[in-house]
Design an enzyme around this catalytic site. Structure first.
Site, PDB file in Angstrom:
ATOM      1  N   CYS A  94      -6.788 -64.346  14.339  1.00  0.00           N
ATOM      2  CA  CYS A  94      -6.049 -63.096  14.139  1.00  0.00           C
ATOM      3  C   CYS A  94      -4.583 -63.424  14.336  1.00  0.00           C
ATOM      4  O   CYS A  94      -4.194 -63.894  15.408  1.00  0.00           O
ATOM      5  CB  CYS A  94      -6.516 -62.042  15.141  1.00  0.00           C
ATOM      6  SG  CYS A  94      -5.530 -60.530  15.171  1.00  0.00           S
ATOM      7  N   CYS A 206      -2.390 -62.795   7.077  1.00  0.00           N
ATOM      8  CA  CYS A 206      -3.397 -62.079   7.860  1.00  0.00           C
ATOM      9  C   CYS A 206      -4.747 -62.640   7.452  1.00  0.00           C
ATOM     10  O   CYS A 206      -5.002 -62.849   6.251  1.00  0.00           O
ATOM     11  CB  CYS A 206      -3.328 -60.578   7.581  1.00  0.00           C
ATOM     12  SG  CYS A 206      -4.675 -59.616   8.323  1.00  0.00           S
TER      13      CYS A 206
END
Length: 285
Positions: A94, A206
């Site tokens: 993440c 991302c």
């Protein structure tokens, strides 16, 4: 033959037990399911390890959370998994959590902790027209760490940053089998699409966004290169595993932890099976 079994806090396959070899355990963590893109890269390179995937569907998404909340939350979740399994290595799949929580994790635990960062450096080397797009969450785009990456590795390029939390939601929806609206993608990417010289190389900043690579290629100009950190993280993980001194070993099956079992999570179970997982459980904190 394996059959599915669902309880209040567990969804799993019931099968005839098999003797699995002892192998190191890797925990891959994300706030949502985007980290599966990183897990998939690692598993392709290291198919014979024991994998745990954990996602925080209770606090998802992390982009709007405070730094202190994210640090405490990630440390708490990794600690909870470590109490149940002897971990050889942890991957924080993440971008938001990586840029914030890695120092605290490395101070707390003795096993290696690998984070993901936007692939600005390789993108700067790949671009042909000198225009690089950074597609990430708004939080990642605004982080000082991201600006430092650009200053260090892409001073010769024009970096066009585009922050979108909507793309994260679209990636989650796609993984659950929903159709992706191309017009919605066009709307999100409009700031780039209307340029006379748009980016020819786009950083997927991302871990959710590689799940949308096919749709992004349909919307972006033909020939646009998409660059993410997955392969680099897999190589780094492989090197660390190969150089661990007597890592703890496990004969357990691959499993997924979430923070709450919901109908939405239950719909993910068939997808998680295809990723090679045998059970989905609620992680008590």
């Amino acid at each position: 033959m394996a059959t599915a079994r669902q309880g209040e806090n567990t969804i799993s396959l019931e099968a005839i037990p098999s003797n699995l070899p002892s192998r190191p355990t890797i925990l891959v963590f994300d706030s949502g399911v985007g980290g599966l893109s990183v897990y998939d890269e690692i598993r392709q390179l290291l198919p014979d390890l024991h994998y745990i995937y954990a996602f925080d569907n209770e606090a998802f998404p992390y982009g709007e959370k405070s730094q202190q909340f994210i640090i405490e939350r990630v440390v708490e979740i990794v600690s909870a998994v470590q109490q149940r399994h002897q971990l050889a290595l942890v991957v924080i799949a993440c971008n938001t959590a990586s840029t914030i929580s890695l120092p605290a994790l490395r101070e707390r635990f003795t096993f290696p902790v690998v984070g993901v960062v936007p692939a600005v450096k390789p993108a700067a080397k790949l671009t042909r027209n000198g225009v690089v797009g950074l597609l990430a969450t708004r939080a990642t785009v605004q982080r000082p760490y991201t600006h430092e990456l650009i200053t260090r590795f892409a001073t010769d390029c024009q970096i066009l940053s585009l922050g979108s939390s909507e793309l994260v939601e679209l990636a989650e929806a796609k993984l659950q089998g929903e159709a992706i609206s191309i017009s919605e993608l066009q709307k999100i990417l409009r700031p780039w699409l209307r340029l006379t010289e748009p980016p020819d190389t786009v950083v997927l900043g991302c871990t959710h966004f590689p799940l949308l690579a096919e749709e992004l290629k349909m919307v972006l100009p033909e020939g646009t290169r998409l660059v993410d950190s997955g392969a680099a993280i897999a190589k780094r993980t492989a090197w660390l595993i190969a150089n661990l001194d007597n890592p703890p070993l496990s004969t357990d099956r691959n499993l997924v932890y979430c923070l709450k079992i919901t109908p939405k999570v239950a719909t993910l179970w068939p997808i998680l099976q295809r990723y090679g997982f045998n059970s989905l459980e609620k992680l008590p904190l």
